[in-house]
Write a protein that holds these residues in place. Structure first.
Motif, PDB file in Angstrom:
ATOM      1  N   ARG A 179      32.333  29.433  32.630  1.00 31.11           N
ATOM      2  CA  ARG A 179      32.954  30.476  33.454  1.00 31.11           C
ATOM      3  C   ARG A 179      34.084  29.896  34.310  1.00 31.11           C
ATOM      4  NH1 ARG A 179      31.580  31.796  38.522  1.00 31.11           N
ATOM      5  NH2 ARG A 179      29.523  30.861  38.416  1.00 31.11           N
ATOM      6  N   GLU A 218      21.966  26.462  32.675  1.00 34.86           N
ATOM      7  CA  GLU A 218      22.588  27.231  33.749  1.00 34.86           C
ATOM      8  C   GLU A 218      23.924  26.592  34.159  1.00 34.86           C
ATOM      9  OE1 GLU A 218      19.685  28.235  36.858  1.00 34.86           O
ATOM     10  OE2 GLU A 218      21.405  28.439  38.221  1.00 34.86           O
ATOM     11  N   THR A 219      23.922  25.293  34.283  1.00 33.92           N
ATOM     12  CA  THR A 219      25.154  24.572  34.641  1.00 33.92           C
ATOM     13  C   THR A 219      26.212  24.763  33.554  1.00 33.92           C
ATOM     14  OG1 THR A 219      23.796  22.924  35.770  1.00 33.92           O
ATOM     15  CG2 THR A 219      26.072  22.302  35.317  1.00 33.92           C
ATOM     16  N   PRO A 243      24.508  20.701  39.758  1.00 29.81           N
ATOM     17  CA  PRO A 243      24.272  21.823  40.684  1.00 29.81           C
ATOM     18  C   PRO A 243      23.731  21.363  42.038  1.00 29.81           C
ATOM     19  CG  PRO A 243      22.619  21.797  38.927  1.00 29.81           C
ATOM     20  CD  PRO A 243      23.674  20.802  38.548  1.00 29.81           C
ATOM     21  N   PRO A 248      29.375  22.791  41.496  1.00 25.96           N
ATOM     22  CA  PRO A 248      30.195  23.767  40.771  1.00 25.96           C
ATOM     23  C   PRO A 248      31.319  24.336  41.650  1.00 25.96           C
ATOM     24  CG  PRO A 248      27.899  24.078  40.223  1.00 25.96           C
ATOM     25  CD  PRO A 248      27.931  23.048  41.319  1.00 25.96           C
ATOM     26  N   THR A 270      27.844  28.124  33.845  1.00 21.96           N
ATOM     27  CA  THR A 270      28.734  28.120  35.016  1.00 21.96           C
ATOM     28  C   THR A 270      30.036  27.377  34.703  1.00 21.96           C
ATOM     29  OG1 THR A 270      26.804  28.094  36.460  1.00 21.96           O
ATOM     30  CG2 THR A 270      28.900  27.465  37.461  1.00 21.96           C
TER      31      THR A 270
END
Ligand code: PEP
Ligand code: MN
Length: 263
Positions: free
Chosen positions: A49, A42-43, A231, A246, A46
């Motif tokens: 992005r 997930e990190t 996170p 983030p 992110t």
């Protein structure tokens, strides 16, 4: 081999199309250690992005105390390899042992030699025989000359893809974890053709100083930054105090781009 005298033009280390050296700023980001698959993936998404170019994450951790989290070893390498597939970003991880160089090469794109191993000459020779680029951190108390000679060990074995990383040195000051040696950037640029990046996270040891140190590093001519992002920094198993959220990383990216455009 490391000297500017033997090679006038800047070395550009190409990592799957990401070019370290030359005129761009490469941002490598991620948590200190890979702790959990879901959280890491997930990190990673992110960070992609938010504009990071490469991912970091330790699977073998050189911890001061033998009783703290030591990393997930091969399980961690599998997670970082999955993050690489998912994000199509190259990944870097630290090697502590000559016996793990081949294992890491199966999963990662760049091998990191940490500060504590900068003068582990057997390890330097081993990564020198690897086909992967090497991110060589400056030793805790190493002079620039000693650091460059460590790079020479790697290059002498045939691996010329070395990226130097200034991560702060031991001084009498205790407010910060280490003292970021900004002068190392122009010094290395003068003495060598190798790219040099800066790790403000381990230098400061405090997340609030990562932004200002990043901006000064870029202004001083660094070819990139290595930033710790987690996170939930307060729950991190390693180096939470220096890790950006983030949100703070997004802010840092904006600031760094502004400085890069101005210099
Ligand atoms: C790291 O990058 O996680 C690390 C251990 O850094 P250093 O070797 O600079 O202490
Ligand atoms: Mn760390």
């Amino acid at each position: 081999l490391v000297s500017r005298e033997t090679k006038k033009d800047d070395t550009i280390v190409d990592i799957k199309g990401i070019k370290v050296g030359g005129n761009n700023i490469v941002i490598i980001a991620g948590p200190c250690a890979i702790e959990d698959k879901e959280q890491y993936l997930e990190t990673a998404v992110t960070l992609k992005r938010l504009g990071a170019h490469m991912l970091r994450g330790g699977a073998f951790k050189p911890r001061t105390s033998p009783y703290t989290f030591q990393g997930l070893a091969e399980e961690g390498l599998k997670i970082i390899a999955e993050a690489k597939e998912l994000t199509e970003m190259p990944v870097v991880t630290e090697v502590l042992d000559t016996r793990d160089v081949e294992l890491i090469a199966r999963y990662c794109d760049v091998i990191q030699v940490g500060s504590r191993n900068m003068q582990n000459f057997v390890l330097l020779k081993e990564v020198g025989r690897s086909s992967l680029p090497v991110l060589l951190k400056r030793g805790l108390s190493a002079t620039i000359e000693e650091w460059l000679m460590a790079a020479e060990y790697i290059m002498a074995e045939g691996n010329h893809n070395v990226i130097l990383c200034e991560r702060g040195i031991r001084t009498f000051e205790t407010y910060t974890r280490n003292t970021l040696d900004i002068s190392a950037i122009p010094a290395v640029k003068h003495l060598s053709h190798l790219p040099v990046i800066v790790d403000p996270s381990h230098a400061a040891g405090r997340w609030g100083m990562v932004g200002p140190l990043s901006r000064s590093a870029v202004a001083a001519g660094a070819d990139g930054l290595l930033i710790e992002v987690h996170p939930e920094p307060e729950l991190a198993l390693c180096d939470g105090g220096q890790s950006l959220t983030p949100e703070n990383f997004a802010k840092l990216m904006k600031e760094v781009r502004a400085v890069a455009a101005a210099v």
